[in-house]
Design an enzyme around this catalytic site. Structure first.
Site, PDB file in Angstrom:
ATOM      1  N   LYS A 126     -14.192  -2.958   2.046  1.00  0.00           N
ATOM      2  CA  LYS A 126     -15.462  -1.417   1.848  1.00  0.00           C
ATOM      3  C   LYS A 126     -16.807  -2.080   2.306  1.00  0.00           C
ATOM      4  CE  LYS A 126     -12.189   1.142  -1.361  1.00  0.00           C
ATOM      5  NZ  LYS A 126     -11.690   1.929  -2.425  1.00  0.00           N
ATOM      6  N   GLY A 185      -5.115   4.898 -11.555  1.00  0.00           N
ATOM      7  CA  GLY A 185      -5.127   5.715 -11.066  1.00  0.00           C
ATOM      8  C   GLY A 185      -5.116   6.455  -9.948  1.00  0.00           C
ATOM      9  N   ASN A 190     -14.620   3.790   2.421  1.00  0.00           N
ATOM     10  CA  ASN A 190     -13.336   3.602   2.550  1.00  0.00           C
ATOM     11  C   ASN A 190     -12.673   4.797   3.778  1.00  0.00           C
ATOM     12  OD1 ASN A 190     -13.957   6.609   1.834  1.00  0.00           O
ATOM     13  ND2 ASN A 190     -11.230   6.451   0.106  1.00  0.00           N
ATOM     14  N   SER A 196       0.696  -1.662  -0.003  1.00  0.00           N
ATOM     15  CA  SER A 196       0.262   0.286  -0.184  1.00  0.00           C
ATOM     16  C   SER A 196       0.767   1.555  -0.482  1.00  0.00           C
ATOM     17  CB  SER A 196      -0.744  -0.007   0.851  1.00  0.00           C
ATOM     18  OG  SER A 196      -1.918   0.672   1.115  1.00  0.00           O
ATOM     19  N   LYS A 197       0.853   2.551  -1.034  1.00  0.00           N
ATOM     20  CA  LYS A 197       0.721   3.488  -0.473  1.00  0.00           C
ATOM     21  C   LYS A 197       0.908   4.620   0.321  1.00  0.00           C
ATOM     22  CE  LYS A 197       2.021   3.263  -6.283  1.00  0.00           C
ATOM     23  NZ  LYS A 197       2.935   2.476  -6.476  1.00  0.00           N
ATOM     24  N   ALA A 235     -19.234  -3.236 -12.569  1.00  0.00           N
ATOM     25  CA  ALA A 235     -21.147  -3.365 -12.040  1.00  0.00           C
ATOM     26  C   ALA A 235     -20.176  -3.522 -10.660  1.00  0.00           C
ATOM     27  CB  ALA A 235     -21.455  -4.245 -12.804  1.00  0.00           C
ATOM     28  N   GLY A 236     -18.787  -3.390 -10.434  1.00  0.00           N
ATOM     29  CA  GLY A 236     -19.232  -4.412  -8.607  1.00  0.00           C
ATOM     30  C   GLY A 236     -18.436  -3.339  -7.770  1.00  0.00           C
ATOM     31  N   ARG A 241     -20.560  -7.484 -18.377  1.00  0.00           N
ATOM     32  CA  ARG A 241     -20.609  -8.784 -19.431  1.00  0.00           C
ATOM     33  C   ARG A 241     -21.485  -9.506 -18.975  1.00  0.00           C
ATOM     34  NH1 ARG A 241     -14.160 -11.454 -18.097  1.00  0.00           N
ATOM     35  NH2 ARG A 241     -15.744 -11.267 -15.742  1.00  0.00           N
TER      36      ARG A 241
HETATM   37  P1  ATR Z   1     -13.864  -4.881  -8.090  1.00  0.00           P
HETATM   38  O1  ATR Z   1     -14.481  -4.551  -6.700  1.00  0.00           O
HETATM   39  O2  ATR Z   1     -12.963  -4.878  -8.142  1.00  0.00           O
HETATM   40  O3  ATR Z   1     -15.165  -3.782  -8.568  1.00  0.00           O
HETATM   41  P2  ATR Z   1     -16.199  -7.164  -8.163  1.00  0.00           P
HETATM   42  O4  ATR Z   1     -16.571  -7.002  -7.286  1.00  0.00           O
HETATM   43  O5  ATR Z   1     -15.156  -8.577  -8.028  1.00  0.00           O
HETATM   44  O6  ATR Z   1     -14.951  -6.584  -7.677  1.00  0.00           O
HETATM   45  O7  ATR Z   1     -16.102  -6.603  -9.515  1.00  0.00           O
HETATM   46  C1  ATR Z   1     -14.986  -7.380 -10.947  1.00  0.00           C
HETATM   47  C2  ATR Z   1     -16.137  -5.863 -11.933  1.00  0.00           C
HETATM   48  O8  ATR Z   1     -14.470  -6.467 -13.256  1.00  0.00           O
HETATM   49  C3  ATR Z   1     -17.111  -7.063 -12.408  1.00  0.00           C
HETATM   50  O9  ATR Z   1     -18.190  -5.790 -13.495  1.00  0.00           O
HETATM   51  C4  ATR Z   1     -16.933  -8.117 -13.450  1.00  0.00           C
HETATM   52  O10 ATR Z   1     -17.195  -7.856 -14.569  1.00  0.00           O
HETATM   53  P3  ATR Z   1     -18.494  -9.475 -14.326  1.00  0.00           P
HETATM   54  O11 ATR Z   1     -19.273  -9.016 -13.473  1.00  0.00           O
HETATM   55  O12 ATR Z   1     -19.463  -9.352 -16.136  1.00  0.00           O
HETATM   56  O13 ATR Z   1     -17.971 -10.772 -14.110  1.00  0.00           O
HETATM   57  C5  ATR Z   1     -15.121  -6.963 -13.986  1.00  0.00           C
HETATM   58  N1  ATR Z   1     -14.435  -8.114 -15.595  1.00  0.00           N
HETATM   59  C6  ATR Z   1     -13.748  -7.940 -13.913  1.00  0.00           C
HETATM   60  N2  ATR Z   1     -12.942  -9.429 -15.136  1.00  0.00           N
HETATM   61  C7  ATR Z   1     -13.747  -8.285 -16.391  1.00  0.00           C
HETATM   62  C8  ATR Z   1     -13.194  -8.591 -18.099  1.00  0.00           C
HETATM   63  N3  ATR Z   1     -11.628  -9.784 -18.685  1.00  0.00           N
HETATM   64  N4  ATR Z   1     -13.588  -8.089 -18.582  1.00  0.00           N
HETATM   65  C9  ATR Z   1     -14.880  -6.966 -18.805  1.00  0.00           C
HETATM   66  N5  ATR Z   1     -14.927  -7.033 -17.460  1.00  0.00           N
HETATM   67  C10 ATR Z   1     -14.368  -7.750 -15.824  1.00  0.00           C
END
Ligand code: ATR
Length: 273
Positions: A66, A240, A88, A15-16, A129-130, A153
């Protein structure tokens, strides 16, 4: 007495944040210490309580805690953390645990302040959407973009996110093939794809002339997404790192009541890359 702060996450060794907050403290003459704490999902809540017991004044919470901090820990939640459903920044005050979220504000300060790219009136594409996408979506919508599209996706996940924000900006959703023929001024990669060095399945020609491509990931050089954006003629590329420093500055401001100057800190971290 030195006031104690820390960041908690897993992994946390690289971590920075301790370095960033040490620079902020030096620059503003604040007497604080800032350490990194490693926790597991099981030990997270007790690790925070231990830190409070040791006189800690505040904490940053990073991946993957978080959401847990929002759900189980904070006794009081700032509105922007409630909308993001993630915390956060923790403030320990008068026996309370106040949860806030500075990620969205940090992203906006980097995009608009450091990169000189106002979001208002722009066509914005948010990839993912995560948790990361959910954390920055309210801030982006608050700027009244001309349009905001969420692409994922798994379109059901994007729809869930969309439903929560119909009243506050009405984002649209699509899967990746559905992007064909559309163009955007600002494309933000909030997927975890860059961690695995993978390019999300973006169609060609989605960037307008003058577009900004922004990857929330940092420390990886040009990610596959940023390389793709470059090859597709995006005018500006950003990782970022600026957001990382800006969200830290927002937390520092909440804790100490003084806003540090982020530019020298961003420059210092760029020099170390
Ligand atoms: P975070 O907290 O980092 O957002 P997460 O809740 O696991 O992590 O969500 C990961 C996101 O990255 C999701 O939106 C995932 O898409 P899916 O819901 O369709 O799986 C997206 N993601 C991960 N790898 C990807 C890839 N190679 N191409 C497109 N979307 C990707």
């Amino acid at each position: 007495m030195t006031d104690r702060y820390s960041v908690i996450g897993n992994p946390i060794a690289h971590s920075k944040s301790p370095l960033i907050h040490a620079e902020f403290a030096r620059q503003t003459g604040q007497d604080i210490s800032y350490t990194a704490i490693l926790a597991t999902r099981e030990s997270f809540v007790s690790a925070v309580r231990d830190f409070i017991g040791q006189g800690g004044k505040g904490m940053n919470v990073t991946v993957p805690f978080k959401e847990q901090a929002w759900k189980y820990l904070a006794t009081d939640i700032a509105p922007r953390a409630a909308t993001a459903r993630a915390v956060n920044t923790l403030i320990f005050k008068d026996g309370k645990i106040i949860g806030d979220n500075t990620d969205g504000a940090g992203l906006l300060r980097d995009i608009e302040g450091n990169l000189g790219f106002p979001v208002a009136g722009r066509r914005v594409l948010l990839m993912g959407a995560g948790g990361a996408a959910c954390g920055v979506l309210p801030a982006l919508l608050s700027r009244n973009p001309a349009a905001l599209t969420i692409v994922n996706r798994n379109i059901d996940k994007a729809r869930e996110l969309q439903e929560r924000f119909t009243a506050s900006g009405n984002p649209s959703v699509t899967d990746y093939p559905g992007l064909s023929g559309s163009q955007f001024d600002l494309v933000i990669n909030a997927t975890s794809s860059s961690m695995n060095d993978v390019l999300p399945p973006l169609p060609k020609a989605i960037f307008t002339a003058g577009a900004l491509a922004y990857d929330l990931m940092y420390g990886k050089g040009l990610t596959p997404f940023l390389k793709f954006a470059q090859s597709q003629g995006a005018a500006k590329l950003a990782d970022g790192l600026g957001m990382l420093v800006e969200q830290a500055a927002e937390s520092f401001l909440i804790w100490r009541g003084v806003r540090p100057d982020t530019r020298p800190v961003i420059a210092m971290l760029r020099g170390k890359e």
